[in-house]
Each structure stands twice: as structure tokens, then as C-alpha cells.
Design an enzyme around this catalytic site. Structure first.
Site, PDB file in Angstrom:
ATOM      1  N   GLY A 150       3.840   8.593   1.134  1.00 40.56           N
ATOM      2  CA  GLY A 150       4.616   9.031   2.291  1.00 40.56           C
ATOM      3  C   GLY A 150       5.919   8.268   2.400  1.00 40.56           C
ATOM      4  O   GLY A 150       6.136   7.264   1.707  1.00 40.56           O
ATOM      5  N   ASP A 209       7.080   6.440   4.900  1.00 44.92           N
ATOM      6  CA  ASP A 209       7.003   5.130   5.556  1.00 44.92           C
ATOM      7  C   ASP A 209       6.689   4.018   4.551  1.00 44.92           C
ATOM      8  O   ASP A 209       7.378   2.994   4.504  1.00 44.92           O
ATOM      9  CB  ASP A 209       5.962   5.154   6.671  1.00 44.92           C
ATOM     10  CG  ASP A 209       6.325   6.113   7.796  1.00 44.92           C
ATOM     11  OD1 ASP A 209       7.525   6.375   7.981  1.00 44.92           O
ATOM     12  OD2 ASP A 209       5.398   6.611   8.468  1.00 44.92           O
ATOM     13  N   SER A 210       5.649   4.209   3.746  1.00 40.51           N
ATOM     14  CA  SER A 210       5.296   3.173   2.768  1.00 40.51           C
ATOM     15  C   SER A 210       6.354   3.076   1.672  1.00 40.51           C
ATOM     16  O   SER A 210       6.570   2.004   1.099  1.00 40.51           O
ATOM     17  CB  SER A 210       3.923   3.448   2.162  1.00 40.51           C
ATOM     18  OG  SER A 210       3.914   4.634   1.396  1.00 40.51           O
ATOM     19  N   CYS A 248     -10.785   2.752   9.653  1.00 41.10           N
ATOM     20  CA  CYS A 248     -10.192   2.763   8.312  1.00 41.10           C
ATOM     21  C   CYS A 248      -9.317   1.536   8.100  1.00 41.10           C
ATOM     22  O   CYS A 248      -9.356   0.906   7.044  1.00 41.10           O
ATOM     23  CB  CYS A 248      -9.382   4.039   8.104  1.00 41.10           C
ATOM     24  SG  CYS A 248      -8.618   4.149   6.469  1.00 41.10           S
ATOM     25  N   CYS A 308      -7.385  12.621   6.474  1.00 48.50           N
ATOM     26  CA  CYS A 308      -7.305  13.215   5.137  1.00 48.50           C
ATOM     27  C   CYS A 308      -8.537  14.033   4.787  1.00 48.50           C
ATOM     28  O   CYS A 308      -8.433  15.101   4.213  1.00 48.50           O
ATOM     29  CB  CYS A 308      -7.096  12.129   4.089  1.00 48.50           C
ATOM     30  SG  CYS A 308      -7.045  12.750   2.394  1.00 48.50           S
ATOM     31  N   GLY A 345       0.848  -1.184   0.000  1.00 44.39           N
ATOM     32  CA  GLY A 345       0.000   0.000   0.000  1.00 44.39           C
ATOM     33  C   GLY A 345       0.883   1.232   0.000  1.00 44.39           C
ATOM     34  O   GLY A 345       1.463   1.583   1.028  1.00 44.39           O
TER      35      GLY A 345
END
Length: 379
Positions: free
Chosen positions: A13, A15-16, A99, A195, A9
Site C-alpha cells: 500500500g 502508506d508503508s 492482528c 483481508c 513492514g
């Protein structure tokens, strides 16, 4: 091209981005998938398009396929409608927990499998371990960034199909890795908040969906202090945004929210940050979710967090006949808030959790209709 074994995913950002980079370094067949979870409302505040471009750039640099899925309708139905209903009821919801359960580890996992992937990976600061046939969710190595709190609704099926490639890293090391790998997101600021709200004013946003009414701000004895713009906008323990100026006969000290009564549109405040009106030693929850599929016992001791990044608090948990929990803390807890998540731990192992339904805070007990939720029989 053969199907990727792992679908990352990619959020745009850092981190991903590092999660995808580490998997590529390990020689895994990887692809990236960007999820759009909020339909553009024309405000320009949700940075989804910028994030998508960054995700495309990362996948291009890593030489992996890029996929896109629009989950905005699923997000609206599975997360946002609940978010609004909770605020309307005077509670303070945690949309990140929903989420993860409803979108990232349900619809994203389904989409990844449709594209031929066996597992998914995300940039969460958490770890997964296996003991025999049991999958465990562990805190991230960087306790200041640990996100297991938001992942406590996952179960065995999701954990068995998930990787958290950055869960063993500290954020500073991750930033250094991203910079050394020339990832285009290496210096990108971490996203904060939700978001669909973005950088805009929270009250203005919520007011589009829940028209608010002005009402009284009173102290716990009922003396009027000021007026509020809408009781939905405030949560227990909050100091900012009350806009209470000097009050005749009161010290020049800050005020804190100690209670809300949606029925009468009244906000209760006190000037003591550790006000006794904010303190509780017991709570009851809604039905609990257990990562292992069942609680460790009908009654057990563990630690708990009643909000994100809170220090561990010792507690005793009683599992009740209906699957809800009765939790007791040996030391008083400040501003335990209905609607937020109670998450339980044994050391680094996340056991699961539940939404907080009620506490024994004095003001909450006074405002609560009978019967008391604490009187339900226990298992």
C-alpha cells in the site's frame, strides 16, 4: 550485505511505501518484509498476491532487500479463531487490534530480529515519543487517519523497537510525496475492511464458519416485525441489511438494531436512531492493557473512544480489583458494543484500553443473566 538496521513492514500500500521511502531518504539501512496473514481460500477475493507484487516493486525502486514471511497459521490461531468465537457469542470483535498485537508486533518483530534488524517500522498513522524511561504512543497528526485506537495493546518493549515514519503526515501530503517519488503505489486505493473477507459478502463469508439460523426480528416490546437471516450478522446501531419493508401500523422510517439475544436467536430493532434502548452511560470491560505497564491511578478522568474514528468522550475510569474497568460517561453514549475496544486517552497520549464486556443499556440489562457485572467490587 550487512543486515538492515530497520525492517519495514511493506504491505503493498501507499502508506508503508512512503514509510520505507522516508527511511531510505534519511540514510537508514532498511529492508522490507511482506507478511501474508491469510491463506488463499480459492475465492480470489484476498488481494495478497497483487499486494506482494506491489511491495516487491517498491523495494526494487528503493534498492532495498525484500523478504517474505507467511504468518497465516499464526493469524488463524491468534486472530481468526477469536474472531469466530466472539461472533458466535453475539459480540462484535475488532480483529485489527488483535492482528497488531499477535502478528505485526509479535511475529513480525521476531522475524525482523532473526534477519538481524534492530527495529521495525510500519505505515501506521501514529507517533511514538519518549519521556525519561517511558515510551508513549501518540495519535497520528492526521486525526482523520489516526490509528492509535488499533495499537492500544502495544507495550513498552514493542514501542521501544518500533518506528512510525508517517505518523507526522497528513494523508494528502503523503500521497503527494508518493507521486513525486514515483512510487508505484502512489495512486493505489486504500484497503478497507479485513483481508480475509475482501470484497465478498460478509454474511456469505461468515456463514461458511458459523452456520446461521433464521429468527425473529422484534421491537423492544416483543412485537414481531420481520425475520432475520442470522443474528451473528448484525451489530448494535446497524441500519443497513435489515431488509424490513413497510410494517403495518408503523411509520415509514428506518429501523436500527438495538439488541441481540443469541440464546433465543432474536434481533431487537427500533425506529429511533437515538433510541433510548441504544443508550448507555456506564460500561465494564475485560482486563485492561496499559501502555505504560500500569494505570495512571486507581480512579482517574480521561477521554475514551468506544469505536474507531469516534470523537473523544469524557469519562471517569475506575480500575477494579481484577484488572477490569468500570467506566462512567457524563453524557449518554450510543451503541456501545460488547466485543469492541474501549481506548483511553489523555490528550494525544494513548493510555491503553480493554475489550468492552457489558453496558448499562436498558435492553442489554433486561436480557443479561444475573449477577450483574456492575456489582463487582472496585479497587
Amino acid at each position: 550485505m550487512s543486515a538492515p538496521r530497520i525492517m519495514v513492514g511493506v504491505s503493498g500500500g501507499v502508506d508503508s511505501s512512503v514509510a520505507a521511502w522516508r527511511l531510505v531518504q534519511q540514510g537508514e539501512p532498511v529492508a522490507g518484509l511482506f507478511m501474508q496473514n491469510w491463506a488463499d481460500d480459492g475465492s480470489g477475493e484476498c488481494r495478497a498476491e497483487d499486494d506482494r507484487r506491489d511491495a516487491v516493486a517498491v523495494c526494487g525502486l528503493l534498492g532495498i532487500p525484500f523478504h517474505f514471511r507467511d504468518f497465516s497459521s499464526e493469524y488463524w490461531n491468534g486472530v481468526f479463531e477469536h474472531f469466530l468465537a466472539e461472533y458466535a457469542a453475539g459480540r462484535t470483535p475488532n480483529p485489527d487490534v488483535l492482528c497488531n498485537r499477535e502478528v505485526k508486533f509479535k511475529h513480525f518483530l521476531d522475524a525482523a530480529r532473526e534477519l538481524g534488524a534492530e527495529r521495525i517500522a510500519t505505515g501506521h498513522y501514529a507517533r511514538i515519543a519518549r519521556e525519561g524511561n517511558q515510551w508513549l504512543l501518540l495519535r497520528g497528526a492526521d486525526r482523520s487517519k489516526d490509528q492509535s485506537y488499533f495499537l492500544h495493546q502495544l507495550g513498552q518493549a514493542q514501542l521501544s523497537a518500533t518506528l512510525f515514519p508517517i505518523g507526522d503526515l497528513n494523508k494528502s501530503d503523503l500521497r503527494r510525496m508518493a507521486r513525486d517519488a514515483n512510487l508505484p503505489t502512489h495512486a493505489k486505493k486504500d484497503s478497507t475492511g479485513i483481508c480475509f473477507i475482501g470484497e465478498r459478502d460478509f454474511r456469505e463469508f461468515l456463514g461458511q464458519y458459523l452456520p446461521a439460523r433464521q429468527g425473529r426480528i422484534v421491537d423492544p416490546d416483543g412485537a414481531e416485525i420481520a425475520e432475520h437471516p442470522g443474528v451473528f450478522y448484525f451489530t448494535l446501531g446497524q441500519r443497513e441489511g435489515l431488509n424490513i419493508g413497510g410494517v403495518r401500523g408503523r411509520p415509514a422510517a428506518p429501523w436500527y438494531v438495538v439488541g441481540k439475544d443469541v440464546a433465543s436467536n432474536t434481533l431487537y430493532v427500533d425506529q429511533d436512531r437515538e433510541s433510548p434502548w441504544l443508550m448507555s452511560t456506564e460500561l465494564v470491560s475485560e482486563n485492561a492493557h496499559w501502555i505504560a505497564g500500569a494505570p495512571p491511578a486507581a480512579r482517574f478522568e480521561c477521554t475514551a473512544q468506544t469505536r474507531y474514528r469516534q470523537p473523544d468522550e469524557a469519562c471517569t475510569v475506575q480500575v477494579r480489583d481484577d484488572g477490569s474497568l468500570h467506566v462512567r460517561f457524563p453524557t449518554p453514549q450510543r451503541a456501545v458494543t460488547p466485543g469492541q475496544s474501549l481506548v483511553l486517552y489523555q490528550g494525544d497520549v494513548c493510555l491503553g484500553g480493554a475489550v468492552i464486556a457489558a453496558t448499562d443499556a436498558p435492553l442489554e440489562q433486561r436480557l443479561r443473566p444475573t449477577p450483574s457485572p456492575f456489582e463487582v467490587s472496585a479497587a
